[in-house]
Scaffold this motif. Structure first.
Motif, mmCIF file in Angstrom:
data_model
loop_
_atom_site.group_PDB
_atom_site.id
_atom_site.type_symbol
_atom_site.label_atom_id
_atom_site.label_comp_id
_atom_site.label_asym_id
_atom_site.label_seq_id
_atom_site.Cartn_x
_atom_site.Cartn_y
_atom_site.Cartn_z
ATOM 1 N N ALA A 257 7.933 0.948 10.223
ATOM 2 C CA ALA A 257 8.673 -0.295 10.481
ATOM 3 C C ALA A 257 7.976 -1.114 11.561
ATOM 4 N N SER A 258 7.475 -0.448 12.588
ATOM 5 C CA SER A 258 6.742 -1.150 13.647
ATOM 6 C C SER A 258 5.448 -1.737 13.105
ATOM 7 N N PHE A 259 4.772 -1.003 12.240
ATOM 8 C CA PHE A 259 3.537 -1.506 11.627
ATOM 9 C C PHE A 259 3.824 -2.753 10.799
ATOM 10 N N GLU A 260 4.877 -2.699 9.989
ATOM 11 C CA GLU A 260 5.205 -3.846 9.126
ATOM 12 C C GLU A 260 5.623 -5.055 9.946
ATOM 13 N N GLU A 261 6.176 -4.820 11.115
ATOM 14 C CA GLU A 261 6.501 -5.931 12.005
ATOM 15 C C GLU A 261 5.225 -6.578 12.543
ATOM 16 N N LYS A 262 4.225 -5.766 12.812
ATOM 17 C CA LYS A 262 2.952 -6.277 13.324
ATOM 18 C C LYS A 262 2.123 -6.915 12.212
ATOM 19 N N TYR A 263 2.262 -6.399 10.994
ATOM 20 C CA TYR A 263 1.524 -6.900 9.828
ATOM 21 C C TYR A 263 2.541 -7.329 8.768
ATOM 22 N N PRO A 264 3.162 -8.497 8.932
ATOM 23 C CA PRO A 264 4.272 -8.884 8.056
ATOM 24 C C PRO A 264 3.898 -9.055 6.590
ATOM 25 N N ASN A 265 2.618 -9.245 6.309
ATOM 26 C CA ASN A 265 2.223 -9.420 4.910
ATOM 27 C C ASN A 265 2.044 -8.087 4.183
ATOM 28 N N VAL A 266 2.148 -6.978 4.912
ATOM 29 C CA VAL A 266 1.905 -5.659 4.309
ATOM 30 C C VAL A 266 3.214 -4.879 4.180
ATOM 31 N N THR A 267 3.463 -4.385 3.008
ATOM 32 C CA THR A 267 4.594 -3.491 2.755
ATOM 33 C C THR A 267 4.048 -2.098 2.492
ATOM 34 N N VAL A 268 4.621 -1.128 3.162
ATOM 35 C CA VAL A 268 4.161 0.249 3.008
ATOM 36 C C VAL A 268 5.187 1.030 2.194
ATOM 37 N N ILE B 12 0.848 -1.194 0.000
ATOM 38 C CA ILE B 12 0.000 0.000 0.000
ATOM 39 C C ILE B 12 0.884 1.244 0.000
ATOM 40 N N GLU B 13 0.329 2.322 -0.515
ATOM 41 C CA GLU B 13 1.064 3.574 -0.589
ATOM 42 C C GLU B 13 0.552 4.545 0.469
ATOM 43 N N PHE B 14 1.481 5.228 1.104
ATOM 44 C CA PHE B 14 1.167 6.207 2.144
ATOM 45 C C PHE B 14 1.944 7.472 1.853
ATOM 46 N N MET B 15 1.245 8.598 1.784
ATOM 47 C CA MET B 15 1.918 9.862 1.484
ATOM 48 C C MET B 15 1.609 10.890 2.566
ATOM 49 N N GLY B 16 2.663 11.551 3.027
ATOM 50 C CA GLY B 16 2.518 12.614 4.008
ATOM 51 C C GLY B 16 3.468 13.744 3.689
ATOM 52 N N HIS B 17 3.631 14.640 4.621
ATOM 53 C CA HIS B 17 4.569 15.742 4.451
ATOM 54 C C HIS B 17 5.171 16.062 5.810
ATOM 55 N N GLY B 18 6.269 16.771 5.792
ATOM 56 C CA GLY B 18 6.876 17.130 7.074
ATOM 57 C C GLY B 18 8.348 17.422 6.937
ATOM 58 N N ASN B 19 8.924 17.846 8.052
ATOM 59 C CA ASN B 19 10.357 18.124 8.082
ATOM 60 C C ASN B 19 11.125 16.812 8.233
ATOM 61 N N PRO B 20 12.454 16.839 8.150
ATOM 62 C CA PRO B 20 13.233 15.600 8.253
ATOM 63 C C PRO B 20 12.970 14.819 9.531
ATOM 64 N N ASN B 21 12.728 15.524 10.669
ATOM 65 C CA ASN B 21 12.432 14.813 11.908
ATOM 66 C C ASN B 21 11.151 13.998 11.790
ATOM 67 N N GLU B 22 10.120 14.609 11.208
ATOM 68 C CA GLU B 22 8.858 13.895 11.053
ATOM 69 C C GLU B 22 9.012 12.697 10.138
ATOM 70 N N LYS B 23 9.772 12.853 9.086
ATOM 71 C CA LYS B 23 9.992 11.736 8.170
ATOM 72 C C LYS B 23 10.660 10.568 8.896
ATOM 73 N N LYS B 24 11.670 10.851 9.687
ATOM 74 C CA LYS B 24 12.356 9.793 10.427
ATOM 75 C C LYS B 24 11.412 9.104 11.411
ATOM 76 N N ILE B 25 10.580 9.894 12.061
ATOM 77 C CA ILE B 25 9.632 9.335 13.031
ATOM 78 C C ILE B 25 8.676 8.389 12.333
ATOM 79 N N PHE B 26 8.150 8.795 11.187
ATOM 80 C CA PHE B 26 7.188 7.936 10.502
ATOM 81 C C PHE B 26 7.844 6.720 9.870
#
Length: 460
Positions: free
Chosen positions: A77-88, A58-72
């Motif tokens: 990564a935590s989401f993909e660990e919980k849902y291993p069949n989903v790649t974001v 699935i595709e996810f698009m947002g905006h933000g400064n470099p700190n926000e990008k790193k946070i997301f």
């Protein structure tokens, strides 16, 4: 939420940085059909579940400064660990380019599965069928307890077919953004000035001005202070605290020409024009107020929770306080922003898209990571009132964030407009007041009819 830094010369670009885009949604067409109804267990997979699921991207698009990008990136990564069949596939777009890019993708039928949306952008998307009605998904996941999510945030993503604020949910809050009054505690201590109180109503504009004068320092006497007392003072805070409004949304009437409004606007302008305690337009263009605060050359400023990562690196002590109250009313106010997660009505993977949005907005572990990384106040009320308040990091008075959410924060001005030209015009022309070309009284009398015409044309 994005920083929305505003200052006295363009005043409060905050309102202008609430990103806008075009489009909208149809209430009936956007509900999940029985054939696509979410499974009650889909948001809480068992350890064996991934073996039985097809890989999905699935595709996810947002905006933000470099700190926000790193946070997301960490949250995903935590989401993909919980849902291993989903790649974001995550795309972070520069804030100034986001609305145009999203509009282009939506218009071409290539909208991301999940994307940021807020304010008038959400209104238009919900009204035109661009975003999915997710109420049925929420009704079937244990992640969602409406009593434990800030109502002030959820209501921003409700749509009843004609207006925002009521009806079913078409999005989930990415955050709820209390715009707080931040101060350089080190400068206050060095000048032996009592710090602003955290409790609303205990400090007025007069108290703030007195402190700002003591904190403004012109070392060489050239009339250009090296250090200012206050910057980017919130016009919204001043107006609302003084009993004024930009607009009565119920009646659809612009109210900027009322005394409560223009008196507050003149007070903000005079911080630089008359008192010299805030950077004027020339000084702001040379060095903006945000940078001055980071450099330790500004006593009082404004911040949202998303500013914490950068502020944690500062070499001086800082804290937050309630915005100063109007001496005319004794009231304090500020704006409460929000950005949301919406799901494209054309997503081929609506369940997985919902799982991502729900994880980022509602999952306990996701919310914990979010606030620990300094991105936001938790959307979960019990977490905000509990472990978030107990964090041993600045701001020490983090209860102020919660007070704004619960007591005296208001939706930012364009939140309930489909078309924002009326308020955009105000901000664009307000420089006539900030540079002293016109008084606030004359300016608001002049611009009110134009604002009313634009509001009526775009929103009625």
């Amino acid at each position: 939420m994005k920083r929305k830094s505003k200052w006295v010369s363009s005043v409060l670009l905050t309102a202008m940085l609430v990103l806008s885009a075009c489009s909208g949604g149809n209430d009936k067409e956007n509900k999940a059909s029985p054939s696509s109804s979410p499974q009650s267990s889909a948001s809480e997979p068992s350890s064996a579940a991934p073996d039985n699921k097809e890989p999905v991207t699935i595709e996810f698009m947002g905006h933000g400064n470099p700190n926000e990008k790193k946070i997301f990136e960490k949250l995903i990564a935590s989401f993909e660990e919980k849902y291993p069949n989903v790649t974001v596939k995550y795309t972070s777009v520069p804030p100034g380019e986001y609305s145009q890019k999203l509009t282009t993708l939506v218009s071409s039928g290539k909208a991301p599965d999940v994307f940021y949306v807020g304010g008038s952008e959400f209104y238009r998307f919900a009204a035109a069928g661009t975003v999915l009605n997710i109420q049925s998904y929420l009704d079937q996941t244990a992640l969602f307890n409406p009593d434990n999510v800030w109502k002030q945030a959820l209501d921003r993503y409700r749509f009843d077919g004609s207006k925002v604020g009521s009806g079913e949910l078409y999005g989930l809050p990415k955050d709820v953004g209390p715009w707080a009054f931040v101060y350089n505690k080190t400068l206050f201590d060095q000048a032996n000035i009592p710090v602003p109180p955290a409790q609303a109503g205990q400090w007025t504009w007069n108290d703030m001005l007195e402190a700002a004068k003591k904190l403004t320092v012109d070392e060489n006497g050239d009339g250009k202070p090296e250090q200012y007392g206050v910057g980017a003072y919130s016009l919204e805070s001043a107006v609302w605290g003084n009993g004024g409004q930009f607009i009565d949304y119920d009646a659809g009437t612009v109210l900027v020409d009322q005394p409560e409004f223009y008196e507050a606007m003149q007070f903000v302008a005079d911080l630089s024009l008359k008192e010299g305690v805030s950077p004027n337009q020339e000084a702001e263009q040379a060095l903006n107020a945000y940078t001055r605060f980071l450099d330790g050359k500004l006593g009082m400023f404004a911040m949202g929770p998303w500013d914490q990562p950068a502020f944690w690196e500062l070499p001086f002590e800082w804290d937050i306080a309630a915005w100063p109250a109007s001496p005319n009313t004794g009231k304090t106010a500020t704006w409460l922003g929000s950005m949301g997660f919406a799901i494209s009505a054309k997503s081929k993977h609506p369940q997985e898209a919902f799982d991502l949005a729900a994880f980022l907005s509602l999952d306990e572990n996701g919310q914990r990571e979010n606030y620990e990384l300094g991105q936001a106040v938790p959307n979960l009320i019990d977490m905000a009132n509990g472990e978030f308040k107990a964090v041993d990091k600045a701001p020490a008075s983090r209860q102020v964030f919660l007070d704004i959410i619960q007591d005296y924060g208001r939706p930012d001005v364009p939140a309930f407009s489909k078309d924002t030209q009326w308020i955009d015009t105000f901000w664009q022309d307000a420089s006539k007041v900030w540079n002293g070309q016109m008084s606030a009284k004359d300016f608001t009398a002049q611009i009110k009819p134009k604002m009313q015409e634009l509001y009526d044309k775009g929103n009625k």
